[in-house]
Design an enzyme around this catalytic site. Structure first.
Site, PDB file in Angstrom:
ATOM      1  N   LYS A   1      -2.254   0.595 -17.840  1.00  0.00           N
ATOM      2  CA  LYS A   1      -2.740   0.781 -19.219  1.00  0.00           C
ATOM      3  C   LYS A   1      -1.910  -0.089 -20.154  1.00  0.00           C
ATOM      4  O   LYS A   1      -0.716   0.132 -20.324  1.00  0.00           O
ATOM      5  CB  LYS A   1      -2.611   2.245 -19.673  1.00  0.00           C
ATOM      6  N   PRO A   2      -2.550  -1.092 -20.766  1.00  0.00           N
ATOM      7  CA  PRO A   2      -1.816  -1.927 -21.724  1.00  0.00           C
ATOM      8  C   PRO A   2      -1.738  -1.235 -23.086  1.00  0.00           C
ATOM      9  O   PRO A   2      -2.347  -0.187 -23.288  1.00  0.00           O
ATOM     10  CB  PRO A   2      -2.689  -3.180 -21.816  1.00  0.00           C
ATOM     11  N   ALA A   3      -1.015  -1.851 -24.019  1.00  0.00           N
ATOM     12  CA  ALA A   3      -0.872  -1.272 -25.368  1.00  0.00           C
ATOM     13  C   ALA A   3      -2.181  -1.370 -26.140  1.00  0.00           C
ATOM     14  O   ALA A   3      -2.990  -2.274 -25.922  1.00  0.00           O
ATOM     15  CB  ALA A   3       0.233  -2.012 -26.110  1.00  0.00           C
TER      16      ALA A   3
ATOM     17  N   TRP B   1       3.132  -4.055 -26.547  1.00  0.00           N
ATOM     18  CA  TRP B   1       2.311  -5.112 -27.151  1.00  0.00           C
ATOM     19  C   TRP B   1       3.076  -6.415 -27.375  1.00  0.00           C
ATOM     20  O   TRP B   1       2.474  -7.436 -27.684  1.00  0.00           O
ATOM     21  CB  TRP B   1       1.782  -4.631 -28.516  1.00  0.00           C
ATOM     22  N   ASN B   2       4.414  -6.399 -27.269  1.00  0.00           N
ATOM     23  CA  ASN B   2       5.130  -7.571 -27.780  1.00  0.00           C
ATOM     24  C   ASN B   2       5.078  -8.794 -26.851  1.00  0.00           C
ATOM     25  O   ASN B   2       5.159  -9.921 -27.316  1.00  0.00           O
ATOM     26  CB  ASN B   2       6.575  -7.213 -28.175  1.00  0.00           C
TER      27      ASN B   2
ATOM     28  N   CYS C   1      12.744  -6.836 -27.297  1.00  0.00           N
ATOM     29  CA  CYS C   1      13.683  -5.747 -27.006  1.00  0.00           C
ATOM     30  C   CYS C   1      15.113  -6.268 -26.861  1.00  0.00           C
ATOM     31  O   CYS C   1      16.056  -5.505 -27.017  1.00  0.00           O
ATOM     32  CB  CYS C   1      13.257  -5.046 -25.738  1.00  0.00           C
TER      33      CYS C   1
ATOM     34  N   GLY D   1       8.625   0.061 -22.974  1.00  0.00           N
ATOM     35  CA  GLY D   1       8.265   0.553 -24.301  1.00  0.00           C
ATOM     36  C   GLY D   1       9.441   1.253 -24.935  1.00  0.00           C
ATOM     37  O   GLY D   1      10.601   0.979 -24.599  1.00  0.00           O
ATOM     38  N   SER D   2       9.144   2.176 -25.810  1.00  0.00           N
ATOM     39  CA  SER D   2      10.208   2.801 -26.599  1.00  0.00           C
ATOM     40  C   SER D   2      10.929   3.890 -25.798  1.00  0.00           C
ATOM     41  O   SER D   2      10.358   4.478 -24.869  1.00  0.00           O
ATOM     42  CB  SER D   2       9.608   3.402 -27.869  1.00  0.00           C
TER      43      SER D   2
ATOM     44  N   GLU E   1      11.975   0.346 -18.786  1.00  0.00           N
ATOM     45  CA  GLU E   1      12.553  -0.751 -19.593  1.00  0.00           C
ATOM     46  C   GLU E   1      12.362  -0.349 -21.044  1.00  0.00           C
ATOM     47  O   GLU E   1      11.267  -0.490 -21.594  1.00  0.00           O
ATOM     48  CB  GLU E   1      11.802  -2.054 -19.320  1.00  0.00           C
ATOM     49  N   LEU E   2      13.403   0.153 -21.687  1.00  0.00           N
ATOM     50  CA  LEU E   2      13.231   0.817 -22.980  1.00  0.00           C
ATOM     51  C   LEU E   2      13.848   0.012 -24.129  1.00  0.00           C
ATOM     52  O   LEU E   2      14.142  -1.171 -23.977  1.00  0.00           O
ATOM     53  CB  LEU E   2      13.806   2.230 -22.881  1.00  0.00           C
TER      54      LEU E   2
HETATM   55  P1  NAP Z   1       5.694   2.447 -27.228  1.00  0.00           P
HETATM   56  O1  NAP Z   1       5.143   3.030 -28.444  1.00  0.00           O
HETATM   57  O2  NAP Z   1       6.636   3.246 -26.413  1.00  0.00           O
HETATM   58  O3  NAP Z   1       4.425   2.033 -26.333  1.00  0.00           O
HETATM   59  C1  NAP Z   1       4.538   1.463 -25.055  1.00  0.00           C
HETATM   60  C2  NAP Z   1       3.333   1.878 -24.224  1.00  0.00           C
HETATM   61  O4  NAP Z   1       3.327   3.294 -24.055  1.00  0.00           O
HETATM   62  C3  NAP Z   1       2.004   1.529 -24.902  1.00  0.00           C
HETATM   63  O5  NAP Z   1       1.076   1.209 -23.899  1.00  0.00           O
HETATM   64  C4  NAP Z   1       1.652   2.843 -25.584  1.00  0.00           C
HETATM   65  O6  NAP Z   1       0.277   2.984 -25.878  1.00  0.00           O
HETATM   66  C5  NAP Z   1       2.103   3.838 -24.541  1.00  0.00           C
HETATM   67  N1  NAP Z   1       2.327   5.162 -25.089  1.00  0.00           N
HETATM   68  C6  NAP Z   1       2.672   5.501 -26.346  1.00  0.00           C
HETATM   69  N2  NAP Z   1       2.801   6.854 -26.449  1.00  0.00           N
HETATM   70  C7  NAP Z   1       2.534   7.350 -25.223  1.00  0.00           C
HETATM   71  C8  NAP Z   1       2.519   8.681 -24.673  1.00  0.00           C
HETATM   72  N3  NAP Z   1       2.806   9.749 -25.403  1.00  0.00           N
HETATM   73  N4  NAP Z   1       2.206   8.833 -23.379  1.00  0.00           N
HETATM   74  C9  NAP Z   1       1.926   7.764 -22.626  1.00  0.00           C
HETATM   75  N5  NAP Z   1       1.920   6.491 -23.070  1.00  0.00           N
HETATM   76  C10 NAP Z   1       2.234   6.284 -24.352  1.00  0.00           C
HETATM   77  O7  NAP Z   1       6.429   1.070 -27.489  1.00  0.00           O
HETATM   78  P2  NAP Z   1       5.861  -0.194 -28.312  1.00  0.00           P
HETATM   79  O8  NAP Z   1       5.992   0.101 -29.750  1.00  0.00           O
HETATM   80  O9  NAP Z   1       4.546  -0.625 -27.790  1.00  0.00           O
HETATM   81  O10 NAP Z   1       6.887  -1.336 -27.868  1.00  0.00           O
HETATM   82  C11 NAP Z   1       8.097  -1.551 -28.518  1.00  0.00           C
HETATM   83  C12 NAP Z   1       9.232  -0.933 -27.743  1.00  0.00           C
HETATM   84  O11 NAP Z   1       9.260  -1.452 -26.424  1.00  0.00           O
HETATM   85  C13 NAP Z   1      10.567  -1.283 -28.350  1.00  0.00           C
HETATM   86  O12 NAP Z   1      11.423  -0.162 -28.341  1.00  0.00           O
HETATM   87  C14 NAP Z   1      11.109  -2.344 -27.411  1.00  0.00           C
HETATM   88  O13 NAP Z   1      12.499  -2.465 -27.406  1.00  0.00           O
HETATM   89  C15 NAP Z   1      10.578  -1.882 -26.106  1.00  0.00           C
HETATM   90  N6  NAP Z   1      10.542  -2.993 -25.143  1.00  0.00           N
HETATM   91  C16 NAP Z   1      11.435  -2.954 -24.115  1.00  0.00           C
HETATM   92  C17 NAP Z   1      11.463  -4.000 -23.212  1.00  0.00           C
HETATM   93  C18 NAP Z   1      12.437  -3.971 -22.067  1.00  0.00           C
HETATM   94  O14 NAP Z   1      12.258  -4.739 -21.149  1.00  0.00           O
HETATM   95  N7  NAP Z   1      13.456  -3.125 -22.081  1.00  0.00           N
HETATM   96  C19 NAP Z   1      10.575  -5.072 -23.344  1.00  0.00           C
HETATM   97  C20 NAP Z   1       9.678  -5.080 -24.410  1.00  0.00           C
HETATM   98  C21 NAP Z   1       9.669  -4.013 -25.306  1.00  0.00           C
HETATM   99  P3  NAP Z   1      -0.246   2.613 -27.369  1.00  0.00           P
HETATM  100  O15 NAP Z   1      -0.050   1.181 -27.557  1.00  0.00           O
HETATM  101  O16 NAP Z   1      -1.669   3.010 -27.363  1.00  0.00           O
HETATM  102  O17 NAP Z   1       0.587   3.437 -28.315  1.00  0.00           O
END
Ligand code: NAP
Length: 493
Positions: free
Chosen positions: A182-184, A158-159, A294, A238-239, A260-261
């Site tokens: 699939k977006p956030a 989402w960020n 991130c 994502g995470s 990209e975590l």
């Molecule tokens: P997240 O909870 O991992 O969610 C990312 C995506 O995955 C969302 O679309 C989320 O859907 C989906 N998701 C969540 N649980 C899932 C599951 N069990 N199975 C499949 N998909 C699932 O991360 P976030 O809180 O949105 O984003 C923050 C994280 O992203 C931070 O750790 C940040 O450092 C990282 N990030 C990394 C980068 C990079 O380039 N390395 C860039 C930006 C952000 P929902 O939204 O519906 O939960």
């Protein structure tokens, strides 16, 4: 209050599958709230496994024609997409600010940043050349050809609701792949608007498909893609825990992965640094998007001699930041994305203070006439932070700058690398020999030397260790969506 845009078609409120805008299979919807107030202002489909499967069916069916479409023609469509994104910067910027909370100037900045990747990959599409290999034996012609990997599943956070989608979809389309996305949950609207513009740019039906889903149904949707052998690649931002889950679950179909975590970036200021430049760099890298990036510095190390002067300068700048909703033109820090995010920030600050850190400025939630919602946190500087505190071990993802004092270069390198993460690292120094020692020693996919703003479409973005693998942007970003086919012809003589 509903969002009104100059171009209301940017709010389809529907999934896009096979060239049609449609609801979810069971007609359930997901509410979208403004983080500034928590007020619900829009709804999108809450998709099911059936929607996810249908998206793969059409993406798979569209792949043969799209991969055969000449690269130049694909490039022209992607370039038109870029032009449409740029010409809708106002609407898209407002959309991002409304659903994500960042100040409008940052929202518009993100639109242009996203477009820069689209333009870049439109250009790269025409340069995905292979190689003719000098044959080691007579009578043979040996070639390395590049081919698109197939159907791609893109899952985004989402960020940066526009940029994260753009830097996945643009290279995938450029390579000749088809996409399901699939977006956030928190930010589905911007991605739907981008897909609407891609449709207008001439991306053929089935080539780009998007389904939105609630957090509750995210796994139901994504699991379909993980288990389906027709999906040949997962690209995820994502995470780290979710990234590891995707890697495990996609092992059975051996998909290509780009992950990209999360990060835990060190930001190091040496005695010999230009202190004002270091403060400028930290303000840019730490407080952009309210600290919800991130690559945000999460651990700030300052050498003994300049520690106090640096903290004074930093606190003065942090104290002057304007916290307000995105609608306020003066806003520099908006609301955090949701209540969970503010809770985490509060927990980190309380944990640090309970273990001996001191709050120099900030350190509390804000709720007042200017910031009427529950999701605001004051920009904060902490000192006397140590490695045992939660804010040193996990991403805070908020406007908190935790400062740790250090004495020697060896100590700070060891501290900086003492984390499972390795996305970005920053340091400020004017010693040329130290600069290259540090650039080599830091375990990180991205290193900023006397610079706080690092991302650019021409640069490879990505991490090492628990921050994932794969690169986005640059010529390396296109390779993630292609594989190499070796072709050997004999009997030439
Ligand atoms: P997240 O909870 O991992 O969610 C990312 C995506 O995955 C969302 O679309 C989320 O859907 C989906 N998701 C969540 N649980 C899932 C599951 N069990 N199975 C499949 N998909 C699932 O991360 P976030 O809180 O949105 O984003 C923050 C994280 O992203 C931070 O750790 C940040 O450092 C990282 N990030 C990394 C980068 C990079 O380039 N390395 C860039 C930006 C952000 P929902 O939204 O519906 O939960």
């Amino acid at each position: 209050m509903p969002l009104s845009l100059q171009n209301q078609t940017l709010l389809p409120g529907r999934n896009f599958i096979g060239g049609e805008w449609c609801g979810s299979a069971d007609d359930r919807t997901l509410s979208v709230a403004d983080p500034a107030t928590d007020e619900v202002f829009a709804a999108v489909p809450d998709s099911t496994a059936a929607d996810a499967r249908r998206a793969v069916d059409v993406a798979h069916a569209a792949f043969p024609a799209w991969r055969k479409t000449p690269a130049k023609q694909r490039a022209q469509i992607i370039k038109r997409w870029n032009d449409l994104i740029v010409s809708h910067v106002e609407d898209l910027g407002r959309l991002i600010s409304r659903e994500q909370g960042k100040p409008l100037a940052e929202g518009k900045g993100e639109v242009l940043y996203a477009a820069s990747y689209v333009e870049w990959f439109a250009e790269e599409a025409t340069r995905a050349d292979g190689d003719v290999i000098a044959a080691p034996v007579p009578g043979r012609r040996m070639l390395a050809l590049r081919e698109p990997v197939g159907v791609i599943a893109a899952i985004t956070p989402w960020n940066f609701p526009a940029a994260m989608i753009a830097r996945k979809i643009a290279p995938a389309l450029a390579a000749g792949c088809t996409v399901v996305c699939k977006p956030a949950e928190d930010t589905p609207l911007t991605s739907l608007a981008l897909v609407r513009l891609a449709e207008q740019a001439g991306v053929p039906p089935g080539v780009l498909n998007i389904v939105t889903a609630s957090r509750e149904r995210a796994a139901e949707v994504v699991d379909v893609w993980l288990d389906d052998a027709r999906v040949r690649k997962i690209t995820f931002t994502g995470s780290t825990p979710v990234g590891k889950h995707l890697a495990r679950r996609s092992a059975d179909t051996l998909k290509k992965l780009s992950l990209e975590l999360g990060g835990n970036a060190p930001f190091i200021v040496f005695d010999d640094a230009d202190l004002d430049a270091a403060v400028d760099g930290l303000m840019v890298s730490k407080f952009r998007n309210g600290g919800q990036t991130c690559v945000c510095p999460n651990r700030i190390y300052v050498q003994d001699k300049v520690h106090d002067a640096f903290v004074d300068k930093l606190a003065a700048r942090v104290g002057a930041l304007v916290v307000a909703p995105a609608t306020n033109p003066a806003a520099q820090i908006g609301p955090m994305i949701n209540a969970r995010a503010v809770d985490k920030i509060e927990r980190h600050v309380k944990n640090a203070v309970s273990r001996g850190a001191r709050v120099v400025i900030g350190g509390e939630r804000i709720r007042n006439e200017q910031c009427p919602g529950p999701n605001y946190y004051a920009p904060t500087v902490l000192v006397d932070v140590d490695a045992s505190m939660d804010c040193s071990c996990e991403e805070t993802f908020g406007p908190v700058a935790p400062v740790t004092r250090f004495s020697t270069e060896a100590d700070v390198v060891a501290a900086a690398n003492a984390t499972p993460f390795g996305l970005a690292a920053y340091f400020y120094s004017n010693d040329v020999r130290r600069i290259w020692r540090l650039a080599d020693a830091l375990e990180s996919g991205i290193v900023g030397i006397n610079e706080g703003a690092l991302a650019a479409e021409a640069a490879p973005f990505g991490g090492v260790k628990d921050s994932g693998y794969g690169r986005e942007g640059s010529r390396y970003g296109l390779e993630e969506y292609m594989h190499i086919k070796y072709v050997c012809q004999g009997l030439l003589d």
